[in-house]
Design an enzyme around this catalytic site. Structure first.
Site, PDB file in Angstrom:
ATOM      1  N   SER A   7      22.409  45.566  22.773  1.00 45.00           N
ATOM      2  CA  SER A   7      23.609  46.119  22.139  1.00 45.00           C
ATOM      3  C   SER A   7      24.408  45.022  21.445  1.00 45.00           C
ATOM      4  O   SER A   7      24.753  44.013  22.069  1.00 45.00           O
ATOM      5  CB  SER A   7      24.482  46.788  23.210  1.00 45.00           C
ATOM      6  OG  SER A   7      25.784  46.965  22.715  1.00 45.00           O
ATOM      7  N   GLY A  35      21.140  41.707  33.921  1.00 45.91           N
ATOM      8  CA  GLY A  35      22.356  42.131  34.612  1.00 45.91           C
ATOM      9  C   GLY A  35      22.152  43.278  35.586  1.00 45.91           C
ATOM     10  O   GLY A  35      21.093  43.419  36.204  1.00 45.91           O
ATOM     11  N   HIS A  46      53.514  18.726  44.877  1.00 47.36           N
ATOM     12  CA  HIS A  46      54.650  19.559  45.269  1.00 47.36           C
ATOM     13  C   HIS A  46      55.482  19.854  44.024  1.00 47.36           C
ATOM     14  O   HIS A  46      55.757  18.930  43.252  1.00 47.36           O
ATOM     15  CB  HIS A  46      55.514  18.816  46.300  1.00 47.36           C
ATOM     16  CG  HIS A  46      56.793  19.522  46.626  1.00 47.36           C
ATOM     17  ND1 HIS A  46      56.834  20.610  47.445  1.00 47.36           N
ATOM     18  CD2 HIS A  46      58.068  19.295  46.193  1.00 47.36           C
ATOM     19  CE1 HIS A  46      58.086  21.030  47.548  1.00 47.36           C
ATOM     20  NE2 HIS A  46      58.860  20.252  46.789  1.00 47.36           N
TER      21      HIS A  46
HETATM   22  C1  LIG Z   1      34.466  45.391  36.211  1.00 45.71           C
HETATM   23  C2  LIG Z   1      33.815  44.109  36.622  1.00 45.71           C
HETATM   24  C3  LIG Z   1      34.572  42.969  36.799  1.00 45.71           C
HETATM   25  C4  LIG Z   1      33.968  41.772  37.175  1.00 45.71           C
HETATM   26  N1  LIG Z   1      34.751  40.666  37.345  1.00 45.71           N
HETATM   27  C5  LIG Z   1      34.176  39.500  37.667  1.00 45.71           C
HETATM   28  C6  LIG Z   1      34.968  38.322  37.791  1.00 45.71           C
HETATM   29  O1  LIG Z   1      36.186  38.340  37.630  1.00 45.71           O
HETATM   30  N2  LIG Z   1      34.341  37.151  38.084  1.00 45.71           N
HETATM   31  C7  LIG Z   1      32.980  37.095  38.257  1.00 45.71           C
HETATM   32  O2  LIG Z   1      32.456  35.996  38.478  1.00 45.71           O
HETATM   33  N3  LIG Z   1      32.208  38.194  38.163  1.00 45.71           N
HETATM   34  C8  LIG Z   1      32.768  39.395  37.868  1.00 45.71           C
HETATM   35  N4  LIG Z   1      31.992  40.501  37.733  1.00 45.71           N
HETATM   36  C9  LIG Z   1      30.537  40.368  37.902  1.00 45.71           C
HETATM   37  C10 LIG Z   1      29.925  39.744  36.637  1.00 45.71           C
HETATM   38  O3  LIG Z   1      30.360  40.475  35.511  1.00 45.71           O
HETATM   39  C11 LIG Z   1      28.415  39.774  36.692  1.00 45.71           C
HETATM   40  O4  LIG Z   1      27.961  39.179  37.891  1.00 45.71           O
HETATM   41  C12 LIG Z   1      27.846  38.971  35.521  1.00 45.71           C
HETATM   42  O5  LIG Z   1      28.355  39.417  34.294  1.00 45.71           O
HETATM   43  C13 LIG Z   1      26.320  39.104  35.534  1.00 45.71           C
HETATM   44  O6  LIG Z   1      25.817  38.389  34.450  1.00 45.71           O
HETATM   45  P1  LIG Z   1      24.279  38.341  34.152  1.00 45.71           P
HETATM   46  O7  LIG Z   1      24.004  36.976  33.671  1.00 45.71           O
HETATM   47  O8  LIG Z   1      23.493  38.836  35.296  1.00 45.71           O
HETATM   48  O9  LIG Z   1      24.035  39.373  32.961  1.00 45.71           O
HETATM   49  P2  LIG Z   1      24.995  40.288  32.090  1.00 45.71           P
HETATM   50  O10 LIG Z   1      26.180  39.551  31.608  1.00 45.71           O
HETATM   51  O11 LIG Z   1      25.176  41.562  32.813  1.00 45.71           O
HETATM   52  O12 LIG Z   1      24.107  40.528  30.799  1.00 45.71           O
HETATM   53  C14 LIG Z   1      22.956  41.304  30.781  1.00 45.71           C
HETATM   54  C15 LIG Z   1      22.678  41.699  29.338  1.00 45.71           C
HETATM   55  O13 LIG Z   1      21.364  42.214  29.240  1.00 45.71           O
HETATM   56  C16 LIG Z   1      21.343  43.266  28.295  1.00 45.71           C
HETATM   57  N5  LIG Z   1      20.124  44.043  28.583  1.00 45.71           N
HETATM   58  C17 LIG Z   1      19.848  44.781  29.693  1.00 45.71           C
HETATM   59  N6  LIG Z   1      18.589  45.284  29.622  1.00 45.71           N
HETATM   60  C18 LIG Z   1      18.051  44.847  28.444  1.00 45.71           C
HETATM   61  C19 LIG Z   1      16.788  45.006  27.824  1.00 45.71           C
HETATM   62  N7  LIG Z   1      15.779  45.688  28.379  1.00 45.71           N
HETATM   63  N8  LIG Z   1      16.592  44.440  26.608  1.00 45.71           N
HETATM   64  C20 LIG Z   1      17.578  43.730  26.004  1.00 45.71           C
HETATM   65  N9  LIG Z   1      18.792  43.538  26.558  1.00 45.71           N
HETATM   66  C21 LIG Z   1      19.031  44.070  27.777  1.00 45.71           C
HETATM   67  C22 LIG Z   1      22.675  43.968  28.541  1.00 45.71           C
HETATM   68  O14 LIG Z   1      23.090  44.714  27.416  1.00 45.71           O
HETATM   69  C23 LIG Z   1      23.609  42.788  28.827  1.00 45.71           C
HETATM   70  O15 LIG Z   1      24.267  42.310  27.684  1.00 45.71           O
HETATM   71  C24 LIG Z   1      32.561  41.718  37.370  1.00 45.71           C
HETATM   72  C25 LIG Z   1      31.777  42.870  37.179  1.00 45.71           C
HETATM   73  C26 LIG Z   1      32.400  44.052  36.814  1.00 45.71           C
HETATM   74  C27 LIG Z   1      31.547  45.277  36.613  1.00 45.71           C
END
Ligand SMILES: Cc1cc2nc3c(=O)[nH]c(=O)nc-3n(C[C@H](O)[C@H](O)[C@H](O)COP(=O)(O)OP(=O)(O)OC[C@H]3O[C@@H](n4cnc5c(N)ncnc54)[C@H](O)[C@@H]3O)c2cc1C
Ligand SMILES: NC(=O)c1ccc[n+]([C@@H]2O[C@H](COP(=O)([O-])OP(=O)(O)OC[C@H]3O[C@@H](n4cnc5c(N)ncnc54)[C@H](O)[C@@H]3O)[C@@H](O)[C@H]2O)c1
Length: 451
Positions: A35, A135, A437
């Site tokens: 996306s 993710g 502090h």
């Molecule tokens: C609401 C919310 C708040 C959060 N807040 C925090 C926070 O404050 N601090 C923190 O450390 N963590 C937080 N997290 C957790 C954190 O967002 C995730 O752990 C982190 O983003 C995971 O990253 P990632 O590297 O696994 O992949 P992601 O960043 O999830 O990226 C995966 C990417 O793969 C793409 N994708 C999936 N399947 C395919 C495919 N077959 N082909 C091509 N592309 C694909 C997706 O579109 C996505 O862009 C939060 C999560 C949520 C839901």
């Protein structure tokens, strides 16, 4: 067939970091993202950053009334921020000569081959090294009517919906509590339903109680089994069993926040012979390599702790494997801190008191309410002396086993405690250290002085 040295599936934190590093080291890298709204991954687009921007807006609002226009403006300015970050993230890779950005959904056609599909178009490619960084997706519970759409939201769609007057959240974990805190500060009435006896049920009773107490006006329904969710044009109804009786709570929006599972459905991992665990995560060894040599999984998809900084650390391990001496592994990880961004935040690291006892340690517990800590002026300066500090110490070694910090700046102070744990700095040494502090860290002088 297009051939690359490295193909990264998904633009997550770990994948984008390693893609840049490997490209700069001379490797030809393909990064595949399904996306264009997700260039840069979940963290900057829909998760950590946008939610914290909204939380900041909610906190900056002294009034407590329901104000959908304020919320709409906050969403708008948040969207501008994430849009800018997405552009920067895109350019960070797309501007590198060795990187090709491929738009579409990738799936395996063999151990080292992929097809990427975008509408009618498809592209086949091969790479010696494939990094899966797709993710996670929200868990959909086996509850009648629990389908996303309309008034039933994920954490992502809720952020873009109109401000609910009454929000019902199913699940009192990370997302449930962060969103309950945020939406109640935006003026929504909030109800949280959890199946366990208390929200944040893995935390010590006193800690969970103090965190719940921060959420002014939020109603908690615990020990409840949700059996049905339905929606009409006017509202959503959540039916649950509590104390053996069927009850209903109605709201104009429902957030389902019952955990997230690894995003592997689209990948056809079986075709490549890549093994998965029973919750669908890519099975990896301590170097994050899957059952197919040369195919690695980073971030939420490998079933580890779901935090951006863990995905980043995964990229360090895999980078070391590909470019370094390959010694770094996830077995090296100790004392991983985390924070739930309530107001003030709740940060934790290591064991709870109950876990330490269960593990057989002889413990000392240093615990004080923030309002009673004399040498901690910072919360009083900013006008929010709520919260507590609790540190669990091994009575035999004086090492810190865990800590729960609920106060202004807790998300910063926890990093110091985690570092102390990793480097075996004792509780007495932390107690006797010189701190700035006025700050929040200086509370450690006093709190650790109680044991
Ligand atoms: C609401 C919310 C708040 C959060 N807040 C925090 C926070 O404050 N601090 C923190 O450390 N963590 C937080 N997290 C957790 C954190 O967002 C995730 O752990 C982190 O983003 C995971 O990253 P990632 O590297 O696994 O992949 P992601 O960043 O999830 O990226 C995966 C990417 O793969 C793409 N994708 C999936 N399947 C395919 C495919 N077959 N082909 C091509 N592309 C694909 C997706 O579109 C996505 O862009 C939060 C999560 C949520 C839901
Ligand atoms: N600040 C941050 O770092 C941050 C913020 C948000 C999300 N996250 C990440 O996202 C992950 C997912 O968060 P989450 O809140 O969806 O999951 P979670 O695992 O943190 O919480 C799920 C909650 O749902 C409850 N539950 C489970 N089944 C239930 C049922 N049938 N009925 C009612 N309650 C039920 C559990 O008791 C638990 O309280 C977190 O584990 C975290 O790693 C991190």
């Amino acid at each position: 067939m297009n051939t690359f040295d490295v193909a990264v599936i998904g633009w997550g934190k770990g994948g984008k970091t390693i893609a840049g590093t490997l490209a700069r080291a001379g490797k030809r890298v393909a990064i595949i993202e399904q996306s264009a709204e997700m260039y840069g991954g979940a963290c900057i687009n829909v998760a950590c950053i946008p939610t914290k921007a909204l939380i900041h807006s909610a906190q900056s609002r002294p009034e407590k009334d329901y104000d959908p226009e304020y919320f709409a403006r906050a969403v708008d300015s948040r969207n501008k921020l994430t849009g800018k970050m997405r552009d920067v993230n895109y350019a960070m890779l797309a501007d590198l000569g060795n990187v090709v950005v491929i738009d579409g959904v990738a799936r395996f056609t063999g151990p080292k081959t992929l097809v990427v599909e975008a509408g009618e178009d498809s592209l086949e490619l091969s790479a010696e090294t494939i990094l899966i960084n797709t993710g996670s997706v929200p868990v959909i519970p086996d509850i009648e009517g629990a389908e996303f759409g309309g008034r039933i939201h994920t954490s992502i769609t809720l952020q873009q919906a109109p401000l609910p007057e009454h929000l019902v959240i199913v699940g009192g974990g990370y997302i449930g509590i962060e969103f309950a805190s945020m939406f109640s500060q935006f003026g929504s009435q909030v109800t949280v339903i959890d199946k366990n006896p208390r929200p944040l049920h893995r935390e010590d009773h006193d800690v969970s109680q103090v965190v719940s107490g921060l959420l002014d006006g939020v109603r908690f329904i615990t020990d409840a089994t949700v059996i049905r969710i339905s929606q009409t044009q006017d509202c959503a109804a959540i039916q649950y069993v509590w104390n053996e009786q069927e009850q209903t709570v109605r709201g104009d929006a429902v957030l389902i926040a019952l955990g997230r599972r690894p995003a592997t459905d689209s990948l056809d991992l079986a075709t490549a012979g890549i093994k998965t665990t029973k919750n669908g995560a890519v099975e990896v060894n301590e170097y994050l390599e899957s059952s197919v040599p040369g195919v690695y999984a980073l971030g939420d998809v490998n079933g580890g702790p779901q935090f951006t900084y863990i995905s980043l650390d995964d990229s360090r391990i895999v980078t070391d494997r590909i470019l370094g001496d390959g010694l770094r592994s996830r077995n090296d990880r100790q004392a991983i801190p985390s924070t739930i961004f309530t107001t003030p935040p709740f940060a934790k690291v290591g064991l709870t008191e109950a876990e330490a006892e269960k593990a057989g340690y002889s413990i000392k517990v240093a615990s004080k309410n923030v309002a009673d800590i004399k040498a901690m002026p910072k919360p009083k300066i900013v006008g929010d002396p709520r919260g507590m500090i609790k540190v669990i110490v091994d009575a035999d070694s004086d090492l810190i086993l865990g800590a729960a910090l609920i106060h202004i700046d807790a998300q910063e102070v926890i990093n110091l405690v985690a570092l102390a744990m990793r480097h075996k700095i004792t509780a007495s040494e932390l107690r006797d250290t010189i701190y700035i502090h006025p700050s929040s860290t200086e509370a450690l002088n006093e709190v650790l002085g109680t044991i």
